[in-house]
Scaffold this motif. Structure first.
Motif, short mmCIF file in Angstrom:
data_model
loop_
_atom_site.label_atom_id
_atom_site.label_comp_id
_atom_site.label_asym_id
_atom_site.label_seq_id
_atom_site.Cartn_x
_atom_site.Cartn_y
_atom_site.Cartn_z
N GLU B 120 0.83 -1.21 0.00
CA GLU B 120 0.00 0.00 0.00
C GLU B 120 0.86 1.25 0.00
OE1 GLU B 120 -2.57 0.24 3.42
OE2 GLU B 120 -4.11 1.25 2.22
N LYS B 130 12.04 -4.89 13.72
CA LYS B 130 11.65 -4.83 15.13
C LYS B 130 11.42 -6.24 15.61
CE LYS B 130 8.95 -0.70 14.03
NZ LYS B 130 8.07 -0.97 12.90
N GLY B 132 9.25 -9.34 16.86
CA GLY B 132 7.89 -9.81 16.62
C GLY B 132 7.42 -9.68 15.20
N GLU B 133 6.10 -9.71 15.05
CA GLU B 133 5.50 -9.76 13.72
C GLU B 133 5.44 -8.39 13.05
OE1 GLU B 133 1.98 -11.88 13.14
OE2 GLU B 133 2.66 -13.68 14.23
N LEU B 134 5.23 -8.44 11.75
CA LEU B 134 5.04 -7.23 10.97
C LEU B 134 3.87 -7.50 10.04
CD1 LEU B 134 6.62 -4.45 10.17
CD2 LEU B 134 7.38 -5.77 8.21
N THR B 135 2.97 -6.55 9.91
CA THR B 135 1.85 -6.74 9.01
C THR B 135 2.02 -5.83 7.81
OG1 THR B 135 0.42 -7.31 10.85
CG2 THR B 135 -0.66 -6.69 8.81
N LEU B 136 1.84 -6.41 6.65
CA LEU B 136 2.04 -5.69 5.40
C LEU B 136 0.69 -5.56 4.72
CD1 LEU B 136 4.64 -4.76 3.99
CD2 LEU B 136 4.61 -6.89 2.72
N SER B 137 0.29 -4.30 4.41
CA SER B 137 -0.98 -4.11 3.70
C SER B 137 -0.72 -4.01 2.21
CB SER B 137 -1.66 -2.82 4.17
OG SER B 137 -2.11 -3.00 5.48
N LEU B 138 -1.42 -4.86 1.46
CA LEU B 138 -1.24 -4.91 0.01
C LEU B 138 -2.52 -4.45 -0.67
CD1 LEU B 138 0.39 -8.46 -0.23
CD2 LEU B 138 1.56 -6.26 -0.03
#
Lengths: 237, 237
Positions: B120, B130, B132-138
């Motif tokens: 996005e 960082k 932990g997790e990372l969220t990627l918005s596509l």
């Protein structure tokens, strides 16, 4: 005899004037990108081509070292003598290959651009597209440099690479300390002619005490600058 | 004269026996992957190498067509005559280049593996890792095949490609209808020796009425099978 003449012209000629100052060293070199699959077709990648790492491997071998080259997905390769290439695709494959070879090595130069994150799940079938947005969950990959650096023996050396687009020296030195590296090579994709895909690179060598800045040079010359530092830092017997 | 002998041996020799059945046609061919940047270093990619699309471009040019080749990021290229190559990186760049050239073309063969999604936002600086997790918005990319197919003139032909890992024929025919294609080429990365990176491919040609299955062949032979169908389907004057 055309092949012979081409071989004579382009082949690797053993250069007897090259110092054998890395004789007896066994150097683990990681190079190239890692690709983290989302499904059988798509992946998360990065712009590394492996040129810098392959130049390091060839320069180290020319200086007498045995080289274990762990090479991520790239169309480049090397056929120089005294280099054993292990091709890998993902960060976890690179991590496994590096850890397996590390006990027999005296030095590691971690030049690969290892993906920090991978998709949480890898789909067995190609993900079908839908309308609207898609959210991708990523999880952290193992940190090869930190594991090798924090578990090295007194006679093992670990050299890292840092690619920074901002606050380069500060971030690189934090990395050096956190991962217990002997020194770190800083380069920036913002410098014209440096880093990914280029035949040239411009680096700074950073250790606990000092920063040494070099001119823009061919990657092979940069490799020799890095190896000069490594050769000077002899393992304690 | 070594260069001359190599040229004689490896060079593209104009083969006077090749039919010029595509003379007067101007064919838009998209090829290779697209890479969708997350930041200056990382991208979302796919396994396409551009081999099939370059084989199509070379075969079409050999049969007398003028070729507009829109080529995604790959180390492969072509220097064959009558092919104009436009290198692009992202789906949006490929979309813009294709739409610009389409009005002057008689046919389009959309062979590229265009990313369905892009991040996005594209970060200007390298995204720091960082814990932990990372969220990627596509978000969805433009659909080049659908745009060309649904806006073609009566004398323009649009050929699509489908890469399916399951329910191939059914999904390919849905795509054909939705995008108003003249026919679609179905291949599967599950077939040994077919699709990404291989020198061979095994395809099915699917139109509104029938499915024609071909043997595993070199990509150049597959290209000629596809062009045979296109040549038979002459534009109405």
């Amino acid at each position: 005899h055309i092949l012979q003449r081409l071989e004579d012209h382009f082949g690797d000629q053993p250069n007897q004037t090259v110092s054998q100052d890395l004789k007896g060293r066994r150097i683990l070199i990681t190079a190239g990108p890692t690709f983290e699959d989302l499904d059988p077709v798509r992946f998360l990648g990065n712009r590394s081509t492996g040129k810098m790492g392959i130049a390091l491997a060839e320069a180290a071998a020319a200086r007498g070292a045995g080289v274990e080259l762990i090479l991520g997905p790239t169309h480049l390769s090397t056929t120089a003598a005294n280099i054993t290439t292990t091709p890998v695709r993902s960060a976890r494959e690179m991590h496994a290959a590096a850890l397996q070879r590390w006990p027999e090595c005296t030095d590691a130069i971690l030049c690969a651009a290892v993906a920090d994150y991978r998709p949480e799940t890898v789909a067995t079938d190609k993900i079908k597209k839908k309308d609207g947005e898609l959210t991708l969950s990523l999880v952290r990959n193992p940190d090869i440099a930190a594991e090798l650096g924090n578990n090295k023996l007194a006679d093992q050396r670990v050299v890292g690479f840092a690619l920074e687009t901002e606050n380069g020296v500060e971030n690189a030195r934090k990395k050096l300390l956190r991962k217990n590296l002997d020194f770190i090579v800083l380069n920036s994709p913002r410098t014209a002619g440096a880093a990914f895909g280029h035949d040239t690179n411009q680096i700074q060598l950073i250790d606990r005490n000092k920063v040494t800045a070099f001119e823009l040079k061919t990657k092979r010359e940069v490799a020799d600058d890095i190896l000069d530092r490594l050769a000077a830092d002899k393992p304690t017997p």
